[in-house]
Design an enzyme around this catalytic site. Structure first.
Site, PDB file in Angstrom:
ATOM      1  N   VAL A 131       0.948  -1.286   0.022  1.00  0.00           N
ATOM      2  CA  VAL A 131      -0.108  -0.056  -0.018  1.00  0.00           C
ATOM      3  C   VAL A 131       1.009   1.308   0.084  1.00  0.00           C
ATOM      4  CG1 VAL A 131      -1.806  -1.310   1.327  1.00  0.00           C
ATOM      5  CG2 VAL A 131      -0.339   0.180   2.674  1.00  0.00           C
ATOM      6  N   GLU A 143       3.091   4.494   0.653  1.00  0.00           N
ATOM      7  CA  GLU A 143       4.211   4.777   1.535  1.00  0.00           C
ATOM      8  C   GLU A 143       3.960   5.627   2.775  1.00  0.00           C
ATOM      9  OE1 GLU A 143       8.262   3.350   0.761  1.00  0.00           O
ATOM     10  OE2 GLU A 143       6.444   2.176   0.892  1.00  0.00           O
ATOM     11  N   LYS A 154       0.065   1.608   6.529  1.00  0.00           N
ATOM     12  CA  LYS A 154       0.713   0.229   6.880  1.00  0.00           C
ATOM     13  C   LYS A 154       0.442  -0.425   8.130  1.00  0.00           C
ATOM     14  CE  LYS A 154       4.203   0.757   3.162  1.00  0.00           C
ATOM     15  NZ  LYS A 154       4.019  -0.402   2.444  1.00  0.00           N
ATOM     16  N   SER A 162      10.277   1.046   0.018  1.00  0.00           N
ATOM     17  CA  SER A 162      11.451   1.284  -0.561  1.00  0.00           C
ATOM     18  C   SER A 162      12.409   2.039   0.681  1.00  0.00           C
ATOM     19  CB  SER A 162      11.446   2.015  -1.842  1.00  0.00           C
ATOM     20  OG  SER A 162      10.697   2.946  -1.589  1.00  0.00           O
ATOM     21  N   HIS A 197      11.587  -5.930  -0.959  1.00  0.00           N
ATOM     22  CA  HIS A 197      11.539  -4.770  -1.820  1.00  0.00           C
ATOM     23  C   HIS A 197      11.850  -5.240  -3.290  1.00  0.00           C
ATOM     24  CE1 HIS A 197      13.764  -0.754  -2.759  1.00  0.00           C
ATOM     25  NE2 HIS A 197      12.621  -0.838  -3.373  1.00  0.00           N
ATOM     26  N   TYR A 210      21.776  -5.990 -10.663  1.00  0.00           N
ATOM     27  CA  TYR A 210      20.480  -6.694 -10.780  1.00  0.00           C
ATOM     28  C   TYR A 210      19.363  -5.725 -10.579  1.00  0.00           C
ATOM     29  CZ  TYR A 210      22.431 -11.086 -11.581  1.00  0.00           C
ATOM     30  OH  TYR A 210      23.068 -12.346 -12.071  1.00  0.00           O
TER      31      TYR A 210
END
Length: 386
Positions: free
Chosen positions: A73, A75, A80, A102, A123, A329
Site C-alpha cells: 500500500v 508509503e 501500513k 523502499s 523490496h 540486478y
C-alpha cells in the site's frame, strides 16, 4: 502477482474496493503482454491461469489461510501499521508478513505487532516481473524462520535475494540516491543537464539521473531525500535547487512532465523545468561550467563509494559481493564494471579517499570521508579479498 502465478502459487489479491481490484486485474494482464506477443502464452491460457489460481477480495478476512502476506500500500507508516494490526488478528500465527517498501523502517513497522519476529521487508523493483533483484530487509527482531522462509520464497519466484539489515533506505535506495543525487550539485554549478545524462549513459548505466528521477517520481525522490536528510544531517542536505524543482509540481512521467515533457510520443526536455534551473543560476550568478564526462562520473561515483562504506560501517550490509549484485540486478549498474565496490578497488581506495578529501574542502560535509574508508586507504586495503 505475475510471479506468483507463473511459478505455481495460489494468490489472493486484496484491495479496498471492487474498482481498485479491477484496475489491479488490468495491471496484472499487462504484465503478461510480452509472453502473449511472443507466443509463449495465449490469452486463453492466461484467463485459465488467473481463474484457477487467483482470487480477489475486498475483505481482509479472506487472507486468514495465507502462508505469506505481501503488503504494497501507500508509503505511509500509519496506513501500513493499521493494516498489519488487523491482519495479525486474522492470519495464522506462523504466516510471514512481508512489506514491500523502499524506505520505511521495518523495525518501526513491526513495532505494532505482538510478534514482530514475523515481519520482514520484501523490496521488489519495477517492473517486478522482469527485474531480478529482491532486497530482503531484516528488522531488529525479525526471526531466523521468517528470514529463511523469505529467502526460499525469493528463490522460488526466480529472484536473486540479497539480505540486508534495517536502516533508512536499506541498501539499494540509499546507494542509488548517493550515486544519482550528486547530479543536483552539478546542475547548481552550471553543468549542462544533458551532458550529465549522456555521461552516465556512456559509462554504461541504462539511464541518466533526470530520466530515472522522472521514472521513479520526483516527489517520491524528494521525500526519500528528506528522510535521508533527517537521518544523516549535512551529508544528505537537500539542495536548494531540488527544493525549487519539487515546488514546480512536475513529478515525472505520472504528471506527463518532469525533467522531460511526455505530452508527445517522444520525450523532450521540459522547457519549464529548464527555466527553473536557469532562473536559479542567474539569481546565484552562476556561469555555465564545462566538465568532461569522466569528471562528472568520477564526482558522482566517489560519493556513492563513500556511502557504501558508511553502510558497511553501520552494519546495513557487510558482503561486497551482495552489494554489487544488488546494484547490477536492481538498478542496471553495468556488469562489466564489476559493481560499485569492485570498481572502487580497481580505481584504488586511496584515490577514492583523496578525491573525497579534496571535494570535502571545496563542497563541505556532503563529501566527508567515512572513517572505514580512511582506514582502508591508510592500510592499503580493498573491499574484496584478492
Amino acid at each position: 502477482i505475475n510471479l506468483l502465478l507463473r511459478y505455481g502459487f495460489d494468490a489472493i489479491l486484496w484491495d479496498i474496493s471492487e474498482e481498485a481490484i479491477q484496475k489491479g486485474i488490468a495491471a496484472i494482464r499487462k504484465t503478461f503482454a510480452y509472453p502473449i506477443k511472443k507466443g509463449s502464452m495465449t490469452e486463453e491460457g492466461l484467463a485459465k491461469l488467473m481463474q484457477e489460481h487467483l482470487k480477489t477480495t475486498t475483505s481482509l478476512e479472506d487472507l486468514k489461510g495465507a502462508d505469506l502476506v505481501i503488503e504494497a500500500v501507500l508509503e505511509n507508516m500509519k496506513i501500513k501499521q493499521d493494516i498489519w494490526k488487523k491482519l495479525e488478528g486474522i492470519c495464522r500465527p506462523d504466516a510471514v508478513f512481508g512489506t514491500n517498501t523502499s524506505a520505511l523502517p521495518i523495525t518501526e513497522l513491526a513495532s505494532v505487532l505482538t510478534d514482530p519476529g514475523r515481519m520482514i521487508g520484501l523490496h521488489f523493483f519495477n517492473p517486478a516481473e522482469r527485474m531480478q533483484l529482491l532486497e530482503i530487509i531484516c528488522g531488529k527482531r525479525t526471526s531466523d524462520q521468517t528470514l529463511s522462509s523469505s529467502v526460499a520464497f525469493g528463490r522460488a519466484i526466480r529472484k536473486v535475494p540479497i539480505v540486508v539489515n534495517d536502516g533508512p533506505g536499506f541498501y539499494v535506495s540509499r546507494q542509488l540516491g548517493a550515486l544519482m543525487g550528486g547530479s543536483s550539485l552539478l546542475l547548481e554549478e552550471g553543468v549542462d543537464p544533458a551532458k550529465v545524462e549522456q555521461a552516465f549513459m556512456d559509462f554504461g548505466l541504462p539511464m541518466g539521473p533526470a530520466t530515472l528521477s522522472d521514472l521513479t517520481g520526483i516527489d517520491i525522490n524528494y521525500h526519500v531525500g528528506k528522510t535521508f536528510e533527517k537521518a544523516f544531517g549535512k551529508r544528505w542536505e537537500m539542495s536548494p535547487l531540488m527544493e525549487l524543482v519539487y515546488q514546480t509540481g512536475f513529478y515525472g512521467r505520472k504528471t506527463k512532465a518532469g525533467w522531460f515533457d511526455y505530452s508527445e510520443e517522444k520525450p523532450v526536455p521540459n522547457p519549464k523545468m529548464a527555466a527553473v534551473v536557469q532562473k536559479y543560476l542567474q539569481e546565484k550568478g552562476v556561469k555555465p561550467k564545462e566538465m568532461t564526462e569522466k569528471e562528472i562520473v568520477d564526482r558522482m561515483l566517489v560519493r556513492a563509494i563513500n556511502e557504501a562504506a558508511y553502510m558497511i560501517q553501520e552494519g546495513i550490509c557487510d558482503r561486497p559481493q551482495d552489494m554489487d549484485l544488488a546494484m547490477i540486478y536492481g538498478t542496471g549498474f553495468p556488469p562489466y564494471r564489476g559493481g560499485i565496490l569492485r570498481y572502487a578497488d580497481a580505481w584504488g581506495i586511496k584515490n577514492v579517499y583523496d578525491g573525497l578529501v579534496k571535494l570535502e574542502k571545496e563542497y563541505g560535509e556532503r563529501f566527508k570521508p567515512c572513517s572505514l574508508l580512511k582506514g582502508m586507504a591508510e592500510k592499503g586495503q580493498t573491499f574484496y579479498k584478492y
